[in-house]
Design an enzyme around this catalytic site. Structure first.
Site, PDB file in Angstrom:
ATOM      1  N   LEU A 199      -2.865  11.654  15.936  1.00 22.13           N
ATOM      2  CA  LEU A 199      -4.136  11.543  15.131  1.00 22.13           C
ATOM      3  C   LEU A 199      -5.093  10.521  15.766  1.00 22.13           C
ATOM      4  CD1 LEU A 199      -2.271  11.555  11.533  1.00 22.13           C
ATOM      5  CD2 LEU A 199      -4.021  13.301  12.527  1.00 22.13           C
ATOM      6  N   LYS A 223     -11.927   1.970   6.029  1.00 21.84           N
ATOM      7  CA  LYS A 223     -12.447   3.238   5.653  1.00 21.84           C
ATOM      8  C   LYS A 223     -12.912   3.232   4.120  1.00 21.84           C
ATOM      9  CE  LYS A 223      -9.403   6.628   4.626  1.00 21.84           C
ATOM     10  NZ  LYS A 223      -8.055   7.446   4.758  1.00 21.84           N
ATOM     11  N   GLY A 255       4.642   1.216  -1.011  1.00 18.83           N
ATOM     12  CA  GLY A 255       5.569   1.189  -2.057  1.00 18.83           C
ATOM     13  C   GLY A 255       4.939   1.267  -3.330  1.00 18.83           C
ATOM     14  N   CYS A 293      -2.074   0.827  10.645  1.00 17.89           N
ATOM     15  CA  CYS A 293      -1.135   1.716  11.350  1.00 17.89           C
ATOM     16  C   CYS A 293      -1.199   2.130  12.386  1.00 17.89           C
ATOM     17  CB  CYS A 293      -0.825   2.827  10.184  1.00 17.89           C
ATOM     18  SG  CYS A 293      -0.311   2.774   8.698  1.00 17.89           S
ATOM     19  N   TYR A 296       0.953  -1.171  -0.180  1.00 18.15           N
ATOM     20  CA  TYR A 296       0.107   0.053   0.236  1.00 18.15           C
ATOM     21  C   TYR A 296       0.924   1.034   0.051  1.00 18.15           C
ATOM     22  CZ  TYR A 296      -4.262  -2.616   0.484  1.00 18.15           C
ATOM     23  OH  TYR A 296      -5.435  -3.508   0.152  1.00 18.15           O
ATOM     24  N   ALA A 337      -2.304   8.886   3.653  1.00 20.15           N
ATOM     25  CA  ALA A 337      -3.372   7.886   4.198  1.00 20.15           C
ATOM     26  C   ALA A 337      -4.123   7.219   3.091  1.00 20.15           C
ATOM     27  CB  ALA A 337      -4.680   8.812   4.976  1.00 20.15           C
TER      28      ALA A 337
HETATM   29  P1  NAD Z   1       2.096  -4.252   2.851  1.00 20.95           P
HETATM   30  O1  NAD Z   1       1.797  -5.309   3.623  1.00 20.95           O
HETATM   31  O2  NAD Z   1       1.104  -3.747   2.142  1.00 20.95           O
HETATM   32  O3  NAD Z   1       3.308  -4.288   1.852  1.00 20.95           O
HETATM   33  C1  NAD Z   1       4.515  -4.700   2.534  1.00 20.95           C
HETATM   34  C2  NAD Z   1       5.257  -5.626   1.109  1.00 20.95           C
HETATM   35  O4  NAD Z   1       6.515  -5.977   1.457  1.00 20.95           O
HETATM   36  C3  NAD Z   1       4.362  -7.144   0.879  1.00 20.95           C
HETATM   37  O5  NAD Z   1       4.018  -7.022  -0.214  1.00 20.95           O
HETATM   38  C4  NAD Z   1       5.457  -8.085   1.290  1.00 20.95           C
HETATM   39  O6  NAD Z   1       5.333  -9.095   0.394  1.00 20.95           O
HETATM   40  C5  NAD Z   1       6.794  -7.236   0.958  1.00 20.95           C
HETATM   41  N1  NAD Z   1       7.986  -7.922   1.794  1.00 20.95           N
HETATM   42  C6  NAD Z   1       8.258  -7.982   2.928  1.00 20.95           C
HETATM   43  N2  NAD Z   1       9.566  -8.319   3.123  1.00 20.95           N
HETATM   44  C7  NAD Z   1       9.953  -8.521   2.072  1.00 20.95           C
HETATM   45  C8  NAD Z   1      11.371  -8.805   1.556  1.00 20.95           C
HETATM   46  N3  NAD Z   1      12.516  -9.142   2.407  1.00 20.95           N
HETATM   47  N4  NAD Z   1      11.777  -8.619   0.352  1.00 20.95           N
HETATM   48  C9  NAD Z   1      10.780  -8.320  -0.546  1.00 20.95           C
HETATM   49  N5  NAD Z   1       9.442  -7.682  -0.288  1.00 20.95           N
HETATM   50  C10 NAD Z   1       8.927  -8.137   1.082  1.00 20.95           C
HETATM   51  O7  NAD Z   1       2.481  -2.869   3.973  1.00 20.95           O
HETATM   52  P2  NAD Z   1       2.122  -1.308   3.780  1.00 20.95           P
HETATM   53  O8  NAD Z   1       0.911  -0.960   4.005  1.00 20.95           O
HETATM   54  O9  NAD Z   1       2.653  -0.990   2.282  1.00 20.95           O
HETATM   55  O10 NAD Z   1       3.419  -0.845   4.917  1.00 20.95           O
HETATM   56  C11 NAD Z   1       4.655  -0.765   4.582  1.00 20.95           C
HETATM   57  C12 NAD Z   1       5.577   0.041   5.839  1.00 20.95           C
HETATM   58  O11 NAD Z   1       4.952   1.305   5.429  1.00 20.95           O
HETATM   59  C13 NAD Z   1       4.692  -0.414   7.004  1.00 20.95           C
HETATM   60  O12 NAD Z   1       5.840   0.038   8.068  1.00 20.95           O
HETATM   61  C14 NAD Z   1       3.695   0.650   7.592  1.00 20.95           C
HETATM   62  O13 NAD Z   1       3.827   0.972   8.980  1.00 20.95           O
HETATM   63  C15 NAD Z   1       4.212   2.054   6.832  1.00 20.95           C
HETATM   64  N6  NAD Z   1       3.300   2.886   6.498  1.00 20.95           N
HETATM   65  C16 NAD Z   1       1.922   2.484   5.740  1.00 20.95           C
HETATM   66  C17 NAD Z   1       0.902   3.171   5.442  1.00 20.95           C
HETATM   67  C18 NAD Z   1      -0.320   2.712   4.753  1.00 20.95           C
HETATM   68  O14 NAD Z   1      -1.316   3.623   5.001  1.00 20.95           O
HETATM   69  N7  NAD Z   1      -0.548   1.259   4.562  1.00 20.95           N
HETATM   70  C19 NAD Z   1       1.021   4.663   5.695  1.00 20.95           C
HETATM   71  C20 NAD Z   1       2.352   4.951   5.997  1.00 20.95           C
HETATM   72  C21 NAD Z   1       3.374   4.256   6.332  1.00 20.95           C
HETATM   73  C1  UDX Z   2      -3.200   6.836   8.854  1.00 22.53           C
HETATM   74  C2  UDX Z   2      -2.426   8.340   8.907  1.00 22.53           C
HETATM   75  O1  UDX Z   2      -3.869   9.279   8.719  1.00 22.53           O
HETATM   76  C3  UDX Z   2      -1.440   8.631   7.891  1.00 22.53           C
HETATM   77  O2  UDX Z   2      -1.038   9.707   7.873  1.00 22.53           O
HETATM   78  C4  UDX Z   2      -0.284   7.491   7.883  1.00 22.53           C
HETATM   79  O3  UDX Z   2       0.621   7.627   7.119  1.00 22.53           O
HETATM   80  C5  UDX Z   2      -1.296   6.273   8.054  1.00 22.53           C
HETATM   81  O4  UDX Z   2      -2.204   5.849   8.926  1.00 22.53           O
HETATM   82  P1  UDX Z   2      -4.943   5.530   7.250  1.00 22.53           P
HETATM   83  O5  UDX Z   2      -4.901   4.549   8.295  1.00 22.53           O
HETATM   84  O6  UDX Z   2      -4.767   4.984   6.056  1.00 22.53           O
HETATM   85  O7  UDX Z   2      -3.942   6.656   7.524  1.00 22.53           O
HETATM   86  O8  UDX Z   2      -6.228   6.241   7.343  1.00 22.53           O
HETATM   87  P2  UDX Z   2      -6.889   7.418   8.135  1.00 22.53           P
HETATM   88  O9  UDX Z   2      -7.747   8.501   7.336  1.00 22.53           O
HETATM   89  O10 UDX Z   2      -6.069   8.031   9.072  1.00 22.53           O
HETATM   90  O11 UDX Z   2      -8.137   6.702   9.000  1.00 22.53           O
HETATM   91  C6  UDX Z   2      -7.667   5.811  10.012  1.00 22.53           C
HETATM   92  C7  UDX Z   2      -8.819   5.290  10.774  1.00 22.53           C
HETATM   93  O12 UDX Z   2      -9.186   6.422  11.649  1.00 22.53           O
HETATM   94  C8  UDX Z   2     -10.164   4.813   9.942  1.00 22.53           C
HETATM   95  O13 UDX Z   2     -10.734   3.579  10.354  1.00 22.53           O
HETATM   96  C9  UDX Z   2     -11.032   5.978   9.860  1.00 22.53           C
HETATM   97  O14 UDX Z   2     -12.346   5.688   9.696  1.00 22.53           O
HETATM   98  C10 UDX Z   2     -10.593   6.650  11.663  1.00 22.53           C
HETATM   99  N1  UDX Z   2     -11.130   7.853  11.594  1.00 22.53           N
HETATM  100  C11 UDX Z   2     -10.413   8.910  10.958  1.00 22.53           C
HETATM  101  C12 UDX Z   2     -12.291   8.108  12.527  1.00 22.53           C
HETATM  102  O15 UDX Z   2     -12.566   7.388  13.122  1.00 22.53           O
HETATM  103  N2  UDX Z   2     -12.319   9.513  12.776  1.00 22.53           N
HETATM  104  C13 UDX Z   2     -11.893  10.406  12.207  1.00 22.53           C
HETATM  105  O16 UDX Z   2     -12.215  11.623  12.457  1.00 22.53           O
HETATM  106  C14 UDX Z   2     -10.635  10.172  11.283  1.00 22.53           C
END
Ligand code: NAD
Ligand code: UDX
Length: 455
Positions: free
Chosen positions: A223, A335, A13, A272, A11, A160
């Site tokens: 947040l 969400k 990358g 997260c 999500y 987000a």
């Molecule tokens: P994700 O699970 O969707 O993706 C991670 C990917 O990494 C998977 O596809 C997995 O197969 C791959 N992977 C794991 N180990 C590997 C390896 N050794 N070599 C190659 N590929 C490998 O996770 P995500 O939601 O993209 O989150 C990644 C990071 O970013 C986390 O630390 C998360 O906390 C952070 N983050 C996520 C969000 C979000 O909204 N999802 C926002 C900000 C930060």
């Molecule tokens: C969050 C952070 O917002 C983002 O900056 C970070 O990089 C990753 O984590 P995300 O989890 O993708 O993002 O979505 P976000 O919009 O923050 O919502 C998280 C949860 O909080 C959802 O379940 C949403 O429904 C809930 N939420 C959000 C509430 O219940 N009330 C609000 O006012 C806002």
């Protein structure tokens, strides 16, 4: 040509690299992953991640300067800059179980980079990590036998889900942390210059490594804390007859508080918030800061209470028994505008209702039926869970509708609630956990309607 390798096609990358490749056609970006199915899906039109606008951006650069591959070694070998975007879930075993971040994926990336690299690399932590992880990363990289030298930077991602493409296009800030050495400063400048192609320079903040790592955890904690704060007030609103939306509006007009992120709900979900707060709690405990740890842990405790309070309310309202009753669940993603169900409050509410022997008919516009069943631990044959292809099918013959995701398609002006009401067993109940329905309007139709923080 500068070459970027991103390890982790999830999500973060996928969307992040799609944006960089769109903005920098002269930079070659290869996103690699061990998960071959995921990589194959990125190569087609049914992307593994649903985000509004993402497919268009991917199509613009795919096979021009954006590539998806399982050949991790070649991509590392060719790269000047390596972004690590792997998952860092909560540890489920051993020391720090259910609190600390599981860093095994990160460490395996570091070891693979150390083993493969034969030229200098900038290694960027984009995954969310505990403070001082860069130190371990650097030690593993520096232990490599070859002549390659590594600069480690922290560049946490703040997007987000559901609004990722907008957030990447127009971020509040880009944060880059690095050591205070001339080599690290040069590496930091290289990465800052990439973002500066489309992000105003004043929004590119540079700090030391530890501040950057900690800022990400702190931002998510703040947040999530706002949501738990308004949800705590919602419980008091239900007890007293105050209306939580009115309270949120009234307090949000104070410029020091601000109006955003004050929407009462059945609790925050997503991969997260909970994980990062627990990680923060673990760090505080590790450093002996027990009062600080307890303070932040309360945000998660409040969130669990809110989900449970909502399930209990449904049971209580339906005459204290939902055994054998059919309940329509609208929304399963954590969400709107995402297909992600990680830590979705819907999972917890559905499990509570199933424990009371309810029959659930679940509809979500983007979540695959197999994902719903896996999250609830049921098979396709299980009679207690059916997945419906639209809201009307879910609602036919139901005693209650429960809205668990705020998809636009469930708003009163989008869905024919009169038609739904006619299909349901009477009295018909509607529980809105996400503030999408005008409760007065559905009450006029005949529903007995309840929302979070409303009477
Ligand atoms: P994700 O699970 O969707 O993706 C991670 C990917 O990494 C998977 O596809 C997995 O197969 C791959 N992977 C794991 N180990 C590997 C390896 N050794 N070599 C190659 N590929 C490998 O996770 P995500 O939601 O993209 O989150 C990644 C990071 O970013 C986390 O630390 C998360 O906390 C952070 N983050 C996520 C969000 C979000 O909204 N999802 C926002 C900000 C930060
Ligand atoms: C969050 C952070 O917002 C983002 O900056 C970070 O990089 C990753 O984590 P995300 O989890 O993708 O993002 O979505 P976000 O919009 O923050 O919502 C998280 C949860 O909080 C959802 O379940 C949403 O429904 C809930 N939420 C959000 C509430 O219940 N009330 C609000 O006012 C806002």
């Amino acid at each position: 040509m500068t070459s970027i390798c991103c390890i982790g096609a999830g999500y973060v990358g996928g969307p992040t690299m799609a944006k960089i490749s769109q903005k920098c056609p002269d930079i070659s970006v290869t996103v690699v992953d061990t998960n071959a199915d995921r990589i194959a899906a990125w190569q087609g039109d049914d992307l593994p991640v649903y985000e509004p606008g993402l497919l268009d951006v991917v199509r613009e650069s795919r096979d021009r300067n954006l590539f998806f591959s399982t050949d991790i070694e070649s991509a590392i070998g060719a790269a000047d800059i390596i972004f690590i975007c792997v998952n860092t879930p909560t540890k489920t075993y051993g020391i720090g179980a259910h609190r600390a971040a599981d860093l095994r994926y990160l460490e395996s990336c570091a070891r693979q980079i150390a083993a493969v690299a034969d030229s200098d690399k900038i290694v960027v932590e984009k995954s969310t990590l505990p403070v001082r992880t860069a130190e371990s990363l650097k030690r593993i990289l520096d232990a490599a036998q070859g002549a390659a030298r590594f600069q480690v930077l922290s560049n946490p991602e703040f997007l987000a889900e559901g609004s990722a493409m907008e957030d990447l296009e127009n971020p509040d800030r880009v944060l880059i942390g690095g050591e205070r050495t001339p080599e690290a400063a040069a590496a930091l400048q290289t990465v800052a210059d990439i973002y500066a192609r489309w992000v105003p320079r004043e929004r590119i903040i540079t700090t030391n490594l530890w501040s950057s790592e900690l800022s990400k955890l702190a931002a998510n904690a703040f947040l999530a804390q706002r949501i738990s704060s308004i949800n705590a007030i919602s419980a008091l609103c239900e007890a007293t007859g105050a209306d939580v939306d009115e309270v949120a509006f009234a307090i949000g007009t104070d410029r020091r508080i601000g109006p955003r992120f004050l929407k009462a709900s059945i609790g925050f979900g997503g991969s997260c918030f909970q994980k990062d707060i627990l990680n923060l709690v673990y760090l505080c405990e590790f450093f002996g800061l027990n009062e600080v740890a307890a303070y932040w842990e309360q945000v998660v405790i409040m969130n669990d209470y809110q989900k449970q309070r909502f399930s209990h309310r449904i049971v209580r309202t339906l005459f204290n028994t939902i055994s054998g009753k059919r309940i329509a669940i609208l929304g399963f993603a954590f969400k709107k505008d995402t297909n992600d169900t990680r830590e979705s409050s819907a999972i917890y509410v559905c499990r509570d209702l199933l424990a009371e022997d309810a029959k659930l008919h679940i509809h979500d516009p983007r979540v695959a039926p197999a994902r719903i069943r896996t999250d609830l631990g049921v098979t396709e044959e299980d009679p207690s869970v059916a997945v419906a292809s639209d809201p009307y099918e879910a609602a036919a013959g139901a005693d209650a509708i429960v809205i668990l995701t705020e998809w636009d398609a469930f708003r009163v002006d989008q869905l024919d609630y009169e038609r739904i009401f006619k299909m349901m067993r009477k009295p018909a109940f509607l529980f809105d956990g996400r503030n999408v329905v005008d409760l007065d309007r559905v009450r006029q139709i005949g529903f007995e309607a309840f929302g979070v923080g409303k009477g």
